[in-house]
Design an enzyme around this catalytic site. Structure first.
Site, PDB file in Angstrom:
ATOM      1  N   LYS A   1      51.513  28.321  49.789  1.00  0.00           N
ATOM      2  CA  LYS A   1      51.351  27.172  50.672  1.00  0.00           C
ATOM      3  C   LYS A   1      51.751  27.207  51.687  1.00  0.00           C
ATOM      4  O   LYS A   1      50.978  26.731  52.992  1.00  0.00           O
ATOM      5  CB  LYS A   1      51.093  25.892  50.190  1.00  0.00           C
TER       6      LYS A   1
ATOM      7  N   LYS B   1      42.761  32.537  43.360  1.00  0.00           N
ATOM      8  CA  LYS B   1      42.605  32.017  41.791  1.00  0.00           C
ATOM      9  C   LYS B   1      41.605  30.706  42.918  1.00  0.00           C
ATOM     10  O   LYS B   1      41.095  30.798  44.478  1.00  0.00           O
ATOM     11  CB  LYS B   1      44.031  31.072  42.009  1.00  0.00           C
TER      12      LYS B   1
ATOM     13  N   LYS C   1      39.755  25.274  45.569  1.00  0.00           N
ATOM     14  CA  LYS C   1      38.783  24.112  46.608  1.00  0.00           C
ATOM     15  C   LYS C   1      38.875  25.051  48.165  1.00  0.00           C
ATOM     16  O   LYS C   1      38.364  24.344  48.567  1.00  0.00           O
ATOM     17  CB  LYS C   1      39.660  22.166  46.507  1.00  0.00           C
TER      18      LYS C   1
HETATM   19  P1  TYM Z   1      45.343  20.843  41.469  1.00  0.00           P
HETATM   20  O1  TYM Z   1      44.666  19.546  42.317  1.00  0.00           O
HETATM   21  O2  TYM Z   1      45.927  22.088  41.930  1.00  0.00           O
HETATM   22  O3  TYM Z   1      44.610  21.376  39.955  1.00  0.00           O
HETATM   23  C1  TYM Z   1      44.337  20.694  39.011  1.00  0.00           C
HETATM   24  C2  TYM Z   1      44.389  21.263  37.943  1.00  0.00           C
HETATM   25  O4  TYM Z   1      43.197  21.973  37.874  1.00  0.00           O
HETATM   26  C3  TYM Z   1      43.796  23.478  37.309  1.00  0.00           C
HETATM   27  N1  TYM Z   1      43.201  24.287  37.921  1.00  0.00           N
HETATM   28  C4  TYM Z   1      42.581  25.312  37.853  1.00  0.00           C
HETATM   29  N2  TYM Z   1      42.476  25.821  36.775  1.00  0.00           N
HETATM   30  C5  TYM Z   1      42.404  27.304  36.568  1.00  0.00           C
HETATM   31  N3  TYM Z   1      41.596  27.923  37.403  1.00  0.00           N
HETATM   32  C6  TYM Z   1      41.823  27.771  38.715  1.00  0.00           C
HETATM   33  N4  TYM Z   1      41.074  27.913  39.865  1.00  0.00           N
HETATM   34  C7  TYM Z   1      42.172  26.289  38.921  1.00  0.00           C
HETATM   35  N5  TYM Z   1      42.952  26.160  40.439  1.00  0.00           N
HETATM   36  C8  TYM Z   1      42.987  24.316  39.983  1.00  0.00           C
HETATM   37  C9  TYM Z   1      45.743  23.433  38.221  1.00  0.00           C
HETATM   38  O5  TYM Z   1      46.130  24.153  36.931  1.00  0.00           O
HETATM   39  C10 TYM Z   1      45.502  21.545  37.664  1.00  0.00           C
HETATM   40  O6  TYM Z   1      45.917  21.535  36.288  1.00  0.00           O
HETATM   41  N6  TYM Z   1      50.570  19.578  40.953  1.00  0.00           N
HETATM   42  C11 TYM Z   1      49.034  19.577  40.813  1.00  0.00           C
HETATM   43  C12 TYM Z   1      48.736  17.928  40.197  1.00  0.00           C
HETATM   44  C13 TYM Z   1      50.084  16.750  39.110  1.00  0.00           C
HETATM   45  C14 TYM Z   1      49.941  17.124  38.095  1.00  0.00           C
HETATM   46  C15 TYM Z   1      51.178  16.497  38.357  1.00  0.00           C
HETATM   47  C16 TYM Z   1      49.257  18.091  37.492  1.00  0.00           C
HETATM   48  C17 TYM Z   1      50.177  16.320  40.273  1.00  0.00           C
HETATM   49  N7  TYM Z   1      51.324  16.414  39.143  1.00  0.00           N
HETATM   50  C18 TYM Z   1      51.968  15.788  36.899  1.00  0.00           C
HETATM   51  C19 TYM Z   1      50.215  17.855  35.912  1.00  0.00           C
HETATM   52  C20 TYM Z   1      51.370  16.327  35.574  1.00  0.00           C
HETATM   53  C21 TYM Z   1      47.903  19.841  41.895  1.00  0.00           C
HETATM   54  O7  TYM Z   1      48.337  20.615  42.588  1.00  0.00           O
HETATM   55  O8  TYM Z   1      46.626  20.621  40.606  1.00  0.00           O
END
Ligand code: TYM
Length: 333
Positions: free
Chosen positions: A117, A199, A202
């Protein structure tokens, strides 16, 4: 006989940084839904995390409500699970500060998401982007979580969470439960349809690379028809066939078929038939979600009622852990 065994706690969160993707769904949210029966599930919209990248306020506000409705439309049942908004529950920001003081600079520097990032947003490498894993650790640890359903990209953050929790427990006694990541066999890492080495995200600049949960059927089909494959013209899972492997993974995750079954199904057929089948399977999986979303987003009062109730319960549960943490550290509580 009554079942008196206490259910394990599940916690996870998602950022409202744009529309929810097929990657989010297959990697995480689908498991959030299926875990509701067996576990005590607590889910959050991680909107504090989202401002580590600059957001336009009006759009951000829309994204928060949209993401809330989208996740509910996937099947999160407010009667079974607690689904709250992180910025409404002050214990998260508070514990993040404390945990920052128990997390080392070197540990945070090794986080691949920080490196990625900061390369992508070189003009805004803010302190929040760097300390983001401490906030995420706090999210998880506040609820004495057993399992964290996430995609593969969050594995490193969960490992850090466990390291920090063990360090804290080592100093003060058993304050935190040590959580465990719950990463699906299939769908843990959905790749971009246009660049299968990256990956699915969004924020993908190439609109055709990413399938959004709310894309209309014809858009989903167009994206799959345009997906990058190779010149081998054979549907098989093999090294170097990243585009085909990704499509097979998506198809397998949605239909429950193994890679071998998929290879047999498309033996002797071209990529055209295969891409159409993947597109159709994804359209059918997402159709009910889109329909539920359309109903939910119109009912803002119902959504507000859901998150207000959830915010309150989340505050109550998390306050217990925070009070314990503060007492252990030496604060007067
Ligand atoms: P975020 O918002 O980027 O993504 C949410 C969830 O989706 C999964 N994910 C994917 N899985 C498979 N293939 C992909 N291309 C893909 N893109 C995203 C992510 O692994 C995630 O599970 N830091 C986290 C949010 C968060 C969180 C937490 C998660 C904040 N606090 C506590 C677990 C526990 C995040 O940015 O996810």
């Amino acid at each position: 006989m009554e079942n008196t065994e206490k259910k394990q706690v599940v916690f996870s969160a998602i950022q409202p940084s744009g529309t929810i993707t097929l990657g989010n769904y297959l990697g995480a949210v689908r498991n959030w839904v299926s875990m509701q029966e067996e576990y005590n599930c607590i889910y959050a919209l991680a909107d504090l995390h989202t401002i580590t990248v600059r957001q336009e306020p009006a759009q951000f506000r829309r994204n928060i409500l949209d993401a809330y409705a989208s996740i509910m439309a996937c099947g999160i049942d407010p009667e079974k699970s607690i689904f709250f908004i992180q910025s409404h529950v002050h214990t998260h920001a508070e514990i993040a500060w404390i945990l920052n003081c128990y997390t080392q600079f070197g540990e945070l520097s090794r986080m691949t998401q920080f490196k990625d990032k900061s390369a992508k947003h070189a003009d805004n490498i803010n302190a929040g982007l760097f300390t983001y894993p401490s906030l995420m650790a706090g999210d998880i640890l506040l609820y004495q979580t057993d399992k964290v359903p996430v995609g593969a990209d969050q594995k490193q953050h969960i490992e850090l969470t466990c390291d920090v929790a063990r360090r804290f427990n080592g100093l003060y006694g058993e304050v935190f439960k040590i959580p465990e990541g719950f990463i699906p066999q299939n769908g843990a890492r959905v790749m971009s349809l246009q660049n299968p080495l990256n990956k699915m995200s969004k924020s993908d600049e190439n609109v055709n690379g990413c399938v959004h949960l709310l894309d209309p059927p014809e858009v989903i089909m167009k994206k799959f028809r345009r997906a990058v494959t190779d010149s081998d013209a054979c549907v098989r899972f093999a090294e170097g066939k990243d585009g085909v492997n990704n499509l097979m993974t998506i198809y397998g995750a949605v239909t429950g078929k193994t890679m071998e079954q998929i290879e047999n199904e498309f033996a002797g057929k071209g990529y055209g038939d295969f891409k159409t089948a993947v597109g159709e399977a994804v359209i059918e999986e997402l159709r009910p979600i889109r329909e539920r979303y359309e109903r939910l987003i119109k009912d803002k009062a119902y959504l507000a009622d859901c998150y207000h109730k959830a915010d309150e319960i989340a505050l109550k549960i998390s306050s217990r852990t925070l009070a314990k943490v503060k007492k252990k550290v030496g604060y007067i509580v």
